[in-house]
Scaffold this active site. Structure first.
Site, PDB file in Angstrom:
ATOM      1  CG  HIS A 192      14.300  12.357  -0.499  1.00  0.00           C
ATOM      2  ND1 HIS A 192      15.660  12.547  -0.508  1.00  0.00           N
ATOM      3  CD2 HIS A 192      14.061  11.250  -1.249  1.00  0.00           C
ATOM      4  CE1 HIS A 192      16.229  11.589  -1.232  1.00  0.00           C
ATOM      5  NE2 HIS A 192      15.281  10.798  -1.703  1.00  0.00           N
ATOM      6  CG  PHE A 220      15.300  -0.066  -7.150  1.00  0.00           C
ATOM      7  CD1 PHE A 220      16.053  -1.225  -7.264  1.00  0.00           C
ATOM      8  CD2 PHE A 220      14.455   0.053  -6.061  1.00  0.00           C
ATOM      9  CE1 PHE A 220      15.967  -2.244  -6.317  1.00  0.00           C
ATOM     10  CE2 PHE A 220      14.346  -0.958  -5.102  1.00  0.00           C
ATOM     11  CZ  PHE A 220      15.112  -2.107  -5.232  1.00  0.00           C
ATOM     12  NE  ARG A 262      -2.298  -1.146   3.545  1.00  0.00           N
ATOM     13  CZ  ARG A 262      -2.276  -0.295   4.575  1.00  0.00           C
ATOM     14  NH1 ARG A 262      -2.908   0.857   4.487  1.00  0.00           N
ATOM     15  NH2 ARG A 262      -1.599  -0.591   5.668  1.00  0.00           N
ATOM     16  N   GLY A 293      19.294   7.014   1.712  1.00  0.00           N
ATOM     17  CA  GLY A 293      20.173   5.897   1.381  1.00  0.00           C
ATOM     18  C   GLY A 293      21.057   6.236   0.191  1.00  0.00           C
ATOM     19  CB  THR A 294      20.376   8.120  -2.937  1.00  0.00           C
ATOM     20  OG1 THR A 294      19.221   7.320  -3.169  1.00  0.00           O
ATOM     21  CG2 THR A 294      21.087   8.414  -4.234  1.00  0.00           C
ATOM     22  CE  LYS A 303      14.946   9.208   2.191  1.00  0.00           C
ATOM     23  NZ  LYS A 303      14.557   7.791   2.141  1.00  0.00           N
TER      24      LYS A 303
HETATM   25  N1  LIG Z   1      15.619   2.000  -3.456  1.00  0.00           N
HETATM   26  C1  LIG Z   1      14.862   2.911  -4.063  1.00  0.00           C
HETATM   27  O1  LIG Z   1      15.015   3.215  -5.256  1.00  0.00           O
HETATM   28  C2  LIG Z   1      13.799   3.590  -3.275  1.00  0.00           C
HETATM   29  C3  LIG Z   1      13.677   3.303  -1.955  1.00  0.00           C
HETATM   30  N2  LIG Z   1      12.701   3.882  -1.228  1.00  0.00           N
HETATM   31  C4  LIG Z   1      12.620   3.418   0.155  1.00  0.00           C
HETATM   32  O2  LIG Z   1      11.538   2.485   0.207  1.00  0.00           O
HETATM   33  C5  LIG Z   1      10.942   2.548   1.499  1.00  0.00           C
HETATM   34  C6  LIG Z   1       9.443   2.782   1.327  1.00  0.00           C
HETATM   35  O3  LIG Z   1       9.247   4.062   0.788  1.00  0.00           O
HETATM   36  P1  LIG Z   1       7.772   4.611   0.482  1.00  0.00           P
HETATM   37  O4  LIG Z   1       7.057   3.653  -0.393  1.00  0.00           O
HETATM   38  O5  LIG Z   1       7.940   6.012   0.063  1.00  0.00           O
HETATM   39  O6  LIG Z   1       7.148   4.566   1.946  1.00  0.00           O
HETATM   40  P2  LIG Z   1       5.605   4.426   2.363  1.00  0.00           P
HETATM   41  O7  LIG Z   1       5.521   4.944   3.766  1.00  0.00           O
HETATM   42  O8  LIG Z   1       4.733   5.010   1.329  1.00  0.00           O
HETATM   43  O9  LIG Z   1       5.377   2.849   2.354  1.00  0.00           O
HETATM   44  C7  LIG Z   1       5.864   2.000   3.333  1.00  0.00           C
HETATM   45  C8  LIG Z   1       4.867   0.866   3.469  1.00  0.00           C
HETATM   46  O10 LIG Z   1       5.400  -0.099   4.366  1.00  0.00           O
HETATM   47  C9  LIG Z   1       4.311  -0.613   5.100  1.00  0.00           C
HETATM   48  N3  LIG Z   1       4.788  -1.253   6.312  1.00  0.00           N
HETATM   49  C10 LIG Z   1       5.254  -0.675   7.431  1.00  0.00           C
HETATM   50  N4  LIG Z   1       5.523  -1.616   8.346  1.00  0.00           N
HETATM   51  C11 LIG Z   1       5.215  -2.806   7.772  1.00  0.00           C
HETATM   52  C12 LIG Z   1       5.254  -4.146   8.232  1.00  0.00           C
HETATM   53  N5  LIG Z   1       5.641  -4.451   9.449  1.00  0.00           N
HETATM   54  N6  LIG Z   1       4.879  -5.121   7.377  1.00  0.00           N
HETATM   55  C13 LIG Z   1       4.479  -4.835   6.136  1.00  0.00           C
HETATM   56  N7  LIG Z   1       4.391  -3.569   5.651  1.00  0.00           N
HETATM   57  C14 LIG Z   1       4.755  -2.581   6.478  1.00  0.00           C
HETATM   58  C15 LIG Z   1       3.442   0.616   5.375  1.00  0.00           C
HETATM   59  O11 LIG Z   1       2.114   0.221   5.698  1.00  0.00           O
HETATM   60  C16 LIG Z   1       3.509   1.334   4.047  1.00  0.00           C
HETATM   61  O12 LIG Z   1       2.481   0.925   3.181  1.00  0.00           O
HETATM   62  C17 LIG Z   1      11.678   3.626   2.268  1.00  0.00           C
HETATM   63  O13 LIG Z   1      12.680   3.037   3.060  1.00  0.00           O
HETATM   64  C18 LIG Z   1      12.314   4.474   1.166  1.00  0.00           C
HETATM   65  O14 LIG Z   1      13.472   5.131   1.598  1.00  0.00           O
HETATM   66  C19 LIG Z   1      11.826   4.755  -1.762  1.00  0.00           C
HETATM   67  C20 LIG Z   1      11.908   5.108  -3.075  1.00  0.00           C
HETATM   68  C21 LIG Z   1      12.923   4.557  -3.947  1.00  0.00           C
HETATM   69  O1  LIG Z   2      12.218   7.647   0.475  1.00  0.00           O
HETATM   70  C1  LIG Z   2      12.321   7.917  -0.754  1.00  0.00           C
HETATM   71  O2  LIG Z   2      11.432   8.496  -1.375  1.00  0.00           O
HETATM   72  C2  LIG Z   2      13.549   7.506  -1.459  1.00  0.00           C
HETATM   73  N1  LIG Z   2      14.407   6.776  -0.818  1.00  0.00           N
HETATM   74  C3  LIG Z   2      15.625   6.274  -1.336  1.00  0.00           C
HETATM   75  C4  LIG Z   2      16.780   6.889  -0.566  1.00  0.00           C
HETATM   76  O3  LIG Z   2      16.705   6.987   0.672  1.00  0.00           O
HETATM   77  O4  LIG Z   2      17.785   7.235  -1.182  1.00  0.00           O
HETATM   78  C5  LIG Z   2      15.731   6.418  -2.826  1.00  0.00           C
HETATM   79  C6  LIG Z   2      15.132   7.655  -3.393  1.00  0.00           C
HETATM   80  O5  LIG Z   2      15.955   8.720  -3.067  1.00  0.00           O
HETATM   81  C7  LIG Z   2      13.713   7.868  -2.874  1.00  0.00           C
END
Ligand SMILES: NC(=O)C1=CN([C@@H]2O[C@H](COP(=O)(O)OP(=O)(O)OC[C@H]3O[C@@H](n4cnc5c(N)ncnc54)[C@H](O)[C@@H]3O)[C@@H](O)[C@H]2O)C=CC1
Ligand SMILES: O=C(O)C1=N[C@H](C(=O)O)C[C@H](O)C1
Length: 265
Positions: A154, A127, A12, A164-165, A158
């Site tokens: 950001h 990613f 979600r 992380g980037t 957040k």
């Molecule tokens: N590596 C990449 O390219 C990217 C990484 N991220 C990272 O991804 C993560 C998520 O980011 P967003 O989607 O923006 O956050 P968000 O807050 O929109 O989504 C996080 C989801 O995790 C769920 N969640 C929390 N605890 C949980 C549990 N115990 N079990 C299952 N689900 C659980 C929440 O209900 C929520 O739906 C963050 O750590 C962010 O930094 C975000 C964007 C890009």
């Molecule tokens: O939380 C985000 O949105 C993002 N998280 C990742 C990070 O911590 O670098 C990747 C991207 O910047 C988006």
């Protein structure tokens, strides 16, 4: 070839929603279950993903026991993402982790576990291909410019700072940069934090504002010149081709890979 069975944690969320769509649209992937904080016992179609009868679990062990899978995609929080990743490896499931904010100790522990199980695990702080190129270009530039400051920007939902980037960029720069304390030797902050976080003399600044998605500038300075490298993600779809490549690649690896740059040609 049989399809890759995928479980998504955080369906979600902002990233999880895109990941569910990507997996459903990829013929080679089969979405077998999801892990969420709520909605246990419901299916993904019950929460708006029409066309998927994948069940939702709130308990990670129940999920992995009931649904043998090949890959877990985790897009949750640092706390739960770590537990999900470790539990997946214990159940023979290969993790693809976008969740940021893991400590160095956690990364080391997960690497040892992945290697002891001979299972692939990819943890990618970003990613997006453009972000990976920005990191690579920054590493190249750092050979020639010792003075560098990172500004990451950001959205204000957040949880972790720096991003992380930004941490990964600083680590990659550190591999080639001679440690140097930047700025004036006698500089003093009149407001605490004004110079940002300090990693080996390199400064990292975190901006959080509504309206932003994910952006980063890496600024280099030398006598009479500056160089600015900047990457912008304007939507979360920008991350999905990277997630897809990781799901395919993690099936062929037997160790933990930290950073998408390590699996791209
Ligand atoms: N590596 C990449 O390219 C990217 C990484 N991220 C990272 O991804 C993560 C998520 O980011 P967003 O989607 O923006 O956050 P968000 O807050 O929109 O989504 C996080 C989801 O995790 C769920 N969640 C929390 N605890 C949980 C549990 N115990 N079990 C299952 N689900 C659980 C929440 O209900 C929520 O739906 C963050 O750590 C962010 O930094 C975000 C964007 C890009
Ligand atoms: O939380 C985000 O949105 C993002 N998280 C990742 C990070 O911590 O670098 C990747 C991207 O910047 C988006």
């Amino acid at each position: 070839m049989s399809s890759i069975r995928v479980i998504i944690a955080g369906p979600r969320g902002r990233m999880g929603t895109e990941a569910v769509k990507m997996v459903m649209e990829t013929p080679e992937f089969d979405l077998v279950a999801a892990l969420d904080r709520k909605h246990g016992g419901e299916t993904l179609s019950d929460i708006g993903f029409s066309g998927s009868d994948a069940p939702i679990y709130t308990d990670v062990r129940d999920c992995f026991t009931d649904h043998p899978a090949d890959v877990l995609i985790d897009l949750t929080t640092p706390e739960f993402g770590y537990v999900h990743t470790k539990t997946a490896l214990e159940h023979g499931i290969r993790p693809v982790v976008g969740t940021t904010g893991f400590t160095d100790e956690q990364l080391e522990e997960l690497k040892e576990l992945a290697e002891s199980k001979e299972l692939g695990c990819i943890i990618a702080p970003n990613f997006a291909i453009g972000a990976v190129l920005m990191m690579k270009f920054s590493q190249l530039a750092a050979k020639y410019f010792q003075d560098v400051e990172i500004i990451e920007l950001h959205h204000d939902k957040k949880l972790d700072a720096p991003s992380g980037t930004a941490v990964k960029t600083a680590q990659m720069i550190n591999e080639v940069r001679q440690p140097k304390k930047q700025g004036h030797p006698d500089e003093k902050e009149t407001i605490q934090g004004a110079r940002g976080a300090n990693m080996n003399g390199m400064h990292i600044h975190s901006v959080r504002l509504p309206g932003l998605i994910a952006h980063q500038q890496v600024l280099f300075g030398a006598d009479g010149e500056t160089l600015t490298l900047r990457h912008d993600s304007y939507n979360r779809a920008s991350f999905m081709s990277g997630v897809k490549v990781c799901v395919e690649t993690v099936m062929k690896t037997k160790t933990l890979v930290y950073g998408l740059e390590n699996i791209l040609d």
